[in-house]
Design an enzyme around this catalytic site. Structure first.
Site, PDB file in Angstrom:
ATOM      1  N   HIS A  61      26.381  33.109 -30.875  1.00  0.00           N
ATOM      2  CA  HIS A  61      27.613  33.744 -30.800  1.00  0.00           C
ATOM      3  C   HIS A  61      28.466  33.980 -29.773  1.00  0.00           C
ATOM      4  O   HIS A  61      29.704  34.267 -29.671  1.00  0.00           O
ATOM      5  CB  HIS A  61      27.754  34.685 -31.881  1.00  0.00           C
ATOM      6  N   ASP A 113      20.031  33.234 -33.214  1.00  0.00           N
ATOM      7  CA  ASP A 113      21.397  33.061 -32.497  1.00  0.00           C
ATOM      8  C   ASP A 113      21.077  33.175 -31.023  1.00  0.00           C
ATOM      9  O   ASP A 113      20.890  34.116 -30.368  1.00  0.00           O
ATOM     10  CB  ASP A 113      21.916  34.773 -32.910  1.00  0.00           C
ATOM     11  N   SER A 143      25.006  41.806 -27.055  1.00  0.00           N
ATOM     12  CA  SER A 143      24.634  40.653 -27.551  1.00  0.00           C
ATOM     13  C   SER A 143      24.028  39.834 -26.527  1.00  0.00           C
ATOM     14  O   SER A 143      24.563  39.641 -25.519  1.00  0.00           O
ATOM     15  CB  SER A 143      25.772  39.865 -28.155  1.00  0.00           C
TER      16      SER A 143
HETATM   17  N1  ARG Z   1      27.702  41.381 -35.358  1.00  0.00           N
HETATM   18  C1  ARG Z   1      27.474  40.429 -34.259  1.00  0.00           C
HETATM   19  C2  ARG Z   1      27.899  41.320 -32.957  1.00  0.00           C
HETATM   20  O1  ARG Z   1      28.920  41.855 -33.026  1.00  0.00           O
HETATM   21  C3  ARG Z   1      27.888  39.048 -34.092  1.00  0.00           C
HETATM   22  C4  ARG Z   1      26.765  38.253 -34.934  1.00  0.00           C
HETATM   23  C5  ARG Z   1      27.412  37.117 -35.203  1.00  0.00           C
HETATM   24  N2  ARG Z   1      27.254  36.362 -36.461  1.00  0.00           N
HETATM   25  C6  ARG Z   1      27.938  36.010 -37.254  1.00  0.00           C
HETATM   26  N3  ARG Z   1      27.337  35.677 -38.460  1.00  0.00           N
HETATM   27  N4  ARG Z   1      29.294  36.156 -37.228  1.00  0.00           N
HETATM   28  O2  ARG Z   1      27.318  41.107 -31.881  1.00  0.00           O
END
Ligand code: ARG
Length: 726
Positions: A91, A227, A658
């Site tokens: 992501h 991811d 992340s």
């Molecule tokens: N919630 C995660 C973050 O803020 C992002 C995950 C991305 N995955 C998704 N399915 N949108 O780092």
């Protein structure tokens, strides 16, 4: 089963609980360059086996040299080969993969695997920064601030002293210098970084694998997404940062992470190093209330409307699906965050908890009259300020959500307004004009690349309706300035007129305009007229808000000082601010609610189950599904022969983390942090012990995909993999 305890037994068991609380302490995003002896001992007790100098050291390579900040803190990555190979989250590169994707070459859908160095794709604008050194400049700054100055003047002085210090250090060292504020401006640290600008895309799985479960699973556990993505940092031949150039060579990092295939068990030590962006753990009860009642509901409603308009067209048209992929993911990520944060605020009684702390603070003051003069005004002032600012905050968040980051028309018009001011300034200077023209063309083309005029027009109408309905008349642009008589106060009519006439909403009209750019024409462009009207009215509340924010920040700075004064034995970590942090903890299962317990890891069995039970949400490429069903996982399998996918640990992280490496007690890479869990969504405001988890992809699943699915042996061979038996 009930056990009757004798008094002595009870006393002993309390001692044990005490001991385990003091060892557990997984709360905190600590500064690795200020790691206390106490924290280091806790880490050792939990299973850390390496000396502290191997974590952060400015005179010899240490783990910090392997951990980089991407685009100044948007994400984290880490070096895993001496050829500059960098691992991060899928992501975190979504917009980069989208940039290189088209309907005929859809890397978002099919994945991207570079067969050799030559196939690695440049990513314009991507940077990777390595922290070189840190210098505490608190005294240099605070000592020259005169007593009793206004907040605005304080900020002004701090900025000018900081600029001087930054210049000094940049000249002296050739590194990039920057001053970070800690504890809301009670401490200042100068960070020296080396910023690499040639970062290329090496590998990215199909979105269906990397974002398995899409938005439905986002912010959730149990999770089954891979991811991850791979980048490579390139440098000039002398190893120094350089802009993209085909003569650049793979960068040789000072330190790389070794990868462990040992896997994780409950209670194993985990350490996450990365660049968390922002937390508000000291926020007052008034601040939390404002988030819950004013900010989050607007984000939820407005983004909900916008996303459903986008979604309809994305489902209908595959070009739009690519164009809007990244916009959609970014919007919906914090849409869901706002919903989850509000649930957590309520279910954890966060406002009440904060009030309780505030009343403890007040009674501490009453017992220490000498502190009253110093701190007595803080909470009453915060209370007053927050009552005044509510309607301004609401105006700000609605204008932001519906307008400034609403339809892309707004971005286009802001670029054009900037260009118009340049046109007027640089008349008669053909060379500068040439450059300004080129920059303007570039920025508009960049927005047009992912812009569909019809779709944006629909968003525009809906956003305008929300704006008019929800901001008090006195605080928004009035209808008679927004609409022409012919529009009859109808948003669709206004939208039709703007989108049919503006030079910004149609690439052909724009090109035509650029053959003979003229400020008068821009001046009367309906998009610019609309945007200027909104911005001119917003300016009034914006400047008021800026002043109020400065006052609030000043009070919060004093409040944090006061809280440390009240708790002299407690070690406080500063709120996240995109600087390098370390968080330690252990792999743990957790109980999301009464009567339910979640395991600490998932496997491909669960992934396949999700596909079978909800195929509309969960899909993976057919060849990959076959591989998973076949189940030949080789060295990547766990001791039961299963393929582990994700695991949770209780590390304290937030957005910006992340892609952060999750390290075991020997400092080896065992996973990548990529998310938080639904029950822990309030963690940016309050540490949620036992509920807030760090969601990680298991490095063994990553390697399985690279090795067996993508066939990227050239990449596997670059890595340093410890295959020690479990
Ligand atoms: N919630 C995660 C973050 O803020 C992002 C995950 C991305 N995955 C998704 N399915 N949108 O780092």
């Amino acid at each position: 089963m009930q056990i009757k305890l004798s008094f002595i037994q009870l006393f002993l068991s309390l001692l044990v609980i005490q001991a385990s609380i003091s060892v557990k302490a997984d709360e905190g995003m600590w500064l690795p360059f200020k790691l206390s002896q106490q924290n280091y001992q806790k880490m050792q007790a939990l299973g850390l086996n390496i000396p502290v100098e191997q974590i952060f050291n400015t005179s010899a390579p240490s783990l910090k040299d392997a951990v980089v900040s991407l685009n100044n803190g948007s994400c984290t990555g880490s070096f895993i080969s001496n050829q500059g190979l960098l691992i991060t989250n899928h992501h975190c590169v979504l917009s980069d993969v989208q940039y290189h994707s088209s309907v005929s070459n859809n890397y978002l859908e099919n994945g991207f695997w570079a067969a050799d160095y030559g196939a690695e794709l440049p990513i314009p604008g991507k940077t990777a920064s390595i922290l070189i050194d840190v210098i505490d400049v608190t005294e240099k700054i605070l000592n020259v601030l005169p007593f009793g100055i206004s907040e605005q003047y304080r900020t002004y002085l701090i900025d000018s002293i900081s600029n001087e210090l930054v210049d000094q250090y940049q000249l002296k060292t050739s590194y990039t210098a920057e001053i970070s504020h800690f504890y809301q401006g009670n401490q200042f640290i100068l960070l020296l970084t080396e910023v690499f600008e040639d970062v290329r895309l090496v590998a990215s799985p199909p979105s269906s694998i990397g974002q398995f479960g899409k938005d439905e699973d986002n912010w959730m556990w149990p999770r089954h997404s891979a991811d991850f993505a791979l980048l490579r940092v390139y440098s000039a031949p002398d190893g120094k940062p350089a802009p993209y150039n085909d003569k650049n060579v793979p960068y040789q990092p000072k330190k790389i992470l070794n990868i462990s295939l040992k896997g994780v068990e409950k209670d194993n030590f985990t350490m996450v190093m990365g660049f968390p962006g922002s937390t508000q753990r000291f926020l007052s009860s008034y601040g939390i209330q404002e988030l819950e009642q004013v900010v989050n509901p607007v984000i939820k409603e407005v983004r909900g409307i916008k996303q459903s308009i986008w979604e309809t067209d994305m489902q209908r048209n595959s070009a739009i699906k690519i164009q809007y992929a990244s916009k959609f993911a970014e919007s919906s990520n914090y849409w869901k965050y706002a919903i989850g944060q509000n649930l957590a605020i309520r279910s954890r009684n966060m406002i009440e908890n904060r009030r309780e702390l505030e009343s403890r603070f007040t009674s501490w003051l009453s017992q220490n009259p000498e502190k009253v003069e110093k701190y007595g005004y803080i909470l009453p002032s915060l209370a007053v300020i927050h009552t005044f600012k509510t309607s301004l905050v609401k105006t700000g968040v609605i204008t932001m959500e519906t307008m400034i980051s609403g339809p892309d028309l707004f971005l286009l018009a802001l670029e054009a307004l900037y260009f118009k001011s340049q046109l007027e300034e640089i008349q008669g200077q053909p060379e500068i004009m040439e450059q300004a023209l080129e920059e303007f063309r570039q920025s508009i083309n960049n927005i047009h690349k992912d812009f569909n005029s019809n779709l944006d027009q629909k968003v525009f109408s809906a956003m305008l309706d929300y704006y008019r309905k929800n901001i008090a008349d006195s605080l928004r642009a009035p209808d008679n300035e927004l609409f022409d008589l012919k529009d009859k106060l109808n948003s669709n009519a206004l939208a039709n007129r703007i989108y049919a006439q503006s030079v910004l909403t149609n690439p052909k009209r724009f090109e035509q305009f650029m053959t003979k750019p003229d400020a008068d024409k821009l001046q009367n462009d309906p998009a610019l007229l609309f945007v200027s009207t909104v911005m001119n009215h917003f300016a009034k509340s914006f400047f008021m808000m800026e002043e109020i924010d400065a006052q609030t920040d000043g009070l919060m700075r004093q409040y944090i000082l006061a809280l440390t004064d009240m708790n002299p034995d407690q070690e406080f970590y500063p709120d996240a601010n995109s600087s390098l942090r370390l968080s330690f903890g252990t792999v743990q299962p957790y109980s999301p609610r009464d009567g339910v317990k979640y395991n600490y890891y998932t496997t491909t069995r669960g992934l396949l189950q999700k596909i079978r039970t909800s195929p509309q949400v969960y899909q993976i490429p057919a060849d990959f599904e076959k591989m998973l069903i076949k189940g030949e996982f080789g060295t990547y399998a766990n001791s039961n022969g299963q393929m582990p996918v994700c695991f949770v640990s209780n590390n304290d992280i937030t957005g910006g983390n992340s892609g952060s490496p999750v390290l075991n007690g020997d400092g080896e890479l065992i996973g990548l942090a990529f998310d938080g869990n639904w029950e822990g969504m309030g963690s940016d405001l309050e540490y949620m012990d036992g509920l807030q988890m760090c969601v990680n992809v298991d490095i063994r699943y990553v390697l399985f995909i690279l090795d067996k699915y993508a066939g990227l042996q050239r990449i596997i061979n670059e890595m340093s993999i410890n295959k020690t038996e479990r």
